[in-house]
Design a protein around this motif. Structure first.
Motif, PDB file in Angstrom:
ATOM      1  N   ASN A 128      26.201  56.131  94.105  1.00  0.00           N
ATOM      2  CA  ASN A 128      26.177  55.889  93.124  1.00  0.00           C
ATOM      3  C   ASN A 128      26.432  54.724  92.794  1.00  0.00           C
ATOM      4  OD1 ASN A 128      24.428  57.814  92.054  1.00  0.00           O
ATOM      5  ND2 ASN A 128      26.710  58.894  91.848  1.00  0.00           N
ATOM      6  N   LEU A 129      27.626  53.554  93.781  1.00  0.00           N
ATOM      7  CA  LEU A 129      27.621  52.181  93.744  1.00  0.00           C
ATOM      8  C   LEU A 129      26.947  51.386  94.213  1.00  0.00           C
ATOM      9  CD1 LEU A 129      32.085  52.372  95.041  1.00  0.00           C
ATOM     10  CD2 LEU A 129      30.599  52.543  92.915  1.00  0.00           C
ATOM     11  N   HIS A 130      27.004  49.902  93.565  1.00  0.00           N
ATOM     12  CA  HIS A 130      25.653  49.341  95.097  1.00  0.00           C
ATOM     13  C   HIS A 130      26.163  49.129  96.581  1.00  0.00           C
ATOM     14  CE1 HIS A 130      24.690  48.336  90.065  1.00  0.00           C
ATOM     15  NE2 HIS A 130      25.434  46.898  90.355  1.00  0.00           N
ATOM     16  N   SER A 131      25.503  49.043  96.732  1.00  0.00           N
ATOM     17  CA  SER A 131      25.532  48.748  98.185  1.00  0.00           C
ATOM     18  C   SER A 131      25.256  46.808  97.939  1.00  0.00           C
ATOM     19  CB  SER A 131      24.036  48.789  99.102  1.00  0.00           C
ATOM     20  OG  SER A 131      22.948  48.183  98.125  1.00  0.00           O
ATOM     21  N   ARG A 132      26.184  46.576  99.790  1.00  0.00           N
ATOM     22  CA  ARG A 132      26.285  45.170  99.289  1.00  0.00           C
ATOM     23  C   ARG A 132      25.005  44.290  99.652  1.00  0.00           C
ATOM     24  NH1 ARG A 132      31.037  43.742 100.696  1.00  0.00           N
ATOM     25  NH2 ARG A 132      30.994  45.972 101.398  1.00  0.00           N
ATOM     26  N   ALA A 133      24.181  43.961  98.902  1.00  0.00           N
ATOM     27  CA  ALA A 133      23.284  43.196  99.129  1.00  0.00           C
ATOM     28  C   ALA A 133      23.199  41.375  98.293  1.00  0.00           C
ATOM     29  CB  ALA A 133      21.936  43.262  98.425  1.00  0.00           C
ATOM     30  N   GLN A 148      19.517  42.918 102.482  1.00  0.00           N
ATOM     31  CA  GLN A 148      20.648  44.435 102.444  1.00  0.00           C
ATOM     32  C   GLN A 148      21.625  44.839 104.001  1.00  0.00           C
ATOM     33  OE1 GLN A 148      19.966  47.140 100.300  1.00  0.00           O
ATOM     34  NE2 GLN A 148      22.120  46.924 101.320  1.00  0.00           N
ATOM     35  N   VAL A 149      22.703  44.698 103.227  1.00  0.00           N
ATOM     36  CA  VAL A 149      23.790  44.202 104.606  1.00  0.00           C
ATOM     37  C   VAL A 149      24.114  45.754 105.045  1.00  0.00           C
ATOM     38  CG1 VAL A 149      26.239  43.763 105.056  1.00  0.00           C
ATOM     39  CG2 VAL A 149      25.053  42.318 103.397  1.00  0.00           C
ATOM     40  N   SER A 150      23.182  45.643 106.614  1.00  0.00           N
ATOM     41  CA  SER A 150      23.012  47.005 106.757  1.00  0.00           C
ATOM     42  C   SER A 150      24.445  48.224 107.090  1.00  0.00           C
ATOM     43  CB  SER A 150      22.896  46.761 108.657  1.00  0.00           C
ATOM     44  OG  SER A 150      23.556  45.826 109.384  1.00  0.00           O
ATOM     45  N   GLU A 151      26.348  47.536 107.485  1.00  0.00           N
ATOM     46  CA  GLU A 151      27.065  48.121 107.516  1.00  0.00           C
ATOM     47  C   GLU A 151      27.695  47.797 105.921  1.00  0.00           C
ATOM     48  OE1 GLU A 151      29.878  49.813 107.527  1.00  0.00           O
ATOM     49  OE2 GLU A 151      29.025  50.767 109.077  1.00  0.00           O
ATOM     50  N   ALA A 153      30.991  47.845 105.270  1.00  0.00           N
ATOM     51  CA  ALA A 153      31.979  47.093 105.814  1.00  0.00           C
ATOM     52  C   ALA A 153      31.959  45.547 106.172  1.00  0.00           C
ATOM     53  CB  ALA A 153      32.918  47.959 106.707  1.00  0.00           C
ATOM     54  N   ASP A 154      30.331  44.965 106.753  1.00  0.00           N
ATOM     55  CA  ASP A 154      31.020  43.628 107.071  1.00  0.00           C
ATOM     56  C   ASP A 154      30.129  42.849 106.191  1.00  0.00           C
ATOM     57  OD1 ASP A 154      30.562  44.707 109.531  1.00  0.00           O
ATOM     58  OD2 ASP A 154      28.405  44.785 109.844  1.00  0.00           O
ATOM     59  N   GLU A 155      30.638  41.894 105.655  1.00  0.00           N
ATOM     60  CA  GLU A 155      29.814  40.113 105.041  1.00  0.00           C
ATOM     61  C   GLU A 155      28.727  40.067 104.828  1.00  0.00           C
ATOM     62  OE1 GLU A 155      32.735  37.161 104.623  1.00  0.00           O
ATOM     63  OE2 GLU A 155      33.825  38.039 106.555  1.00  0.00           O
ATOM     64  N   PRO A 156      27.690  39.230 103.812  1.00  0.00           N
ATOM     65  CA  PRO A 156      26.714  38.888 103.938  1.00  0.00           C
ATOM     66  C   PRO A 156      26.602  37.815 105.303  1.00  0.00           C
ATOM     67  CG  PRO A 156      27.812  38.661 102.410  1.00  0.00           C
ATOM     68  CD  PRO A 156      28.648  39.182 102.575  1.00  0.00           C
ATOM     69  N   ASN A 157      25.148  37.549 105.634  1.00  0.00           N
ATOM     70  CA  ASN A 157      25.067  36.404 106.191  1.00  0.00           C
ATOM     71  C   ASN A 157      24.723  34.524 105.178  1.00  0.00           C
ATOM     72  OD1 ASN A 157      23.948  33.841 107.859  1.00  0.00           O
ATOM     73  ND2 ASN A 157      23.190  35.663 108.748  1.00  0.00           N
ATOM     74  N   TYR A 158      25.782  34.420 105.173  1.00  0.00           N
ATOM     75  CA  TYR A 158      26.426  33.529 103.536  1.00  0.00           C
ATOM     76  C   TYR A 158      25.432  32.289 103.881  1.00  0.00           C
ATOM     77  CZ  TYR A 158      30.586  35.952 102.874  1.00  0.00           C
ATOM     78  OH  TYR A 158      31.915  36.464 102.572  1.00  0.00           O
ATOM     79  N   GLU A 159      25.354  31.756 105.167  1.00  0.00           N
ATOM     80  CA  GLU A 159      25.079  30.784 106.246  1.00  0.00           C
ATOM     81  C   GLU A 159      22.824  30.602 106.016  1.00  0.00           C
ATOM     82  OE1 GLU A 159      23.806  28.689 110.153  1.00  0.00           O
ATOM     83  OE2 GLU A 159      25.838  29.026 109.439  1.00  0.00           O
ATOM     84  N   ALA A 160      22.707  31.950 105.812  1.00  0.00           N
ATOM     85  CA  ALA A 160      21.243  32.733 105.569  1.00  0.00           C
ATOM     86  C   ALA A 160      20.440  32.262 104.345  1.00  0.00           C
ATOM     87  CB  ALA A 160      20.987  33.891 106.579  1.00  0.00           C
ATOM     88  N   ALA A 161      21.858  32.879 103.841  1.00  0.00           N
ATOM     89  CA  ALA A 161      21.545  32.700 101.908  1.00  0.00           C
ATOM     90  C   ALA A 161      21.009  31.749 100.917  1.00  0.00           C
ATOM     91  CB  ALA A 161      22.673  33.942 101.094  1.00  0.00           C
TER      92      ALA A 161
END
Length: 165
Positions: A128-133, A148-151, A153-161
């Motif tokens: 019920n919490l938000h996923s990392r995206a 949609q960050v697959s893990e 505990a991992d940070e998003p891909n800032y460079e690609a974003a």
């Protein structure tokens, strides 16, 4: 439904992020002062939606810090940091960290943002919490990038974003 993990353990989201090229759904979220902001409030700007489970975790806090640093360099762009945290927790974090280049928004009131964008976690300890995206919208609220960050505990891909902007 997206397959993601939490520390290597399989969990799922309730659906999939909006498709690139689609019109983003409007939303109404609470700010740290308990007022409301909608997607329409940011019309005419590029919008980075930095979405995460809770500001009180290391990775989520890091993503807010990183986007806060980068936001001041972006032209005609606003970064919205969205979670189900209470606005009071978001305000506390921003005050303690000197965060002032992003807009903190909370989906605590009715959870409709997570449902509409199909990114809520469906099962497991963070259900019920938000996923990392990360979702990026152009000036007309059209989706131009998603991650949609697959893990969790991992940070998003800032460079690609940021390259998508």
């Amino acid at each position: 439904m997206a397959d993601i993990t939490l520390k290597g353990n399989a969990i799922n989201t309730i659906g999939n992020l909006p498709k690139i090229g689609s019109k983003a759904s409007n939303f109404s979220l609470k700010t740290v002062d308990l007022s409301e902001k909608t997607l329409e409030d940011f019309k005419g700007k590029k919008v980075v939606l930095n979405i995460f489970p809770s500001i009180d975790t290391g990775t989520c806090a890091t993503s807010v810090r990183e986007f806060n640093k980068k936001a001041s360099e972006l032209e005609n762009t606003v970064v919205l940091c969205i979670s189900k945290d209470l606005p009071f927790a978001q305000a506390r974090f921003c005050g303690a960290e000197g965060i002032d280049n992003v807009v903190m928004l909370s989906d605590f009131a009715n959870g409709s943002f997570g449902k509409d964008y199909e990114l809520d976690i469906a099962n497991g300890p963070l259900a019920n919490l938000h996923s990392r995206a990360v979702v990026i919208l152009d000036e007309e609220s059209k989706v131009i990038y998603t991650e949609q960050v697959s893990e969790i505990a991992d940070e998003p891909n800032y460079e690609a974003a940021l390259k998508a902007i």
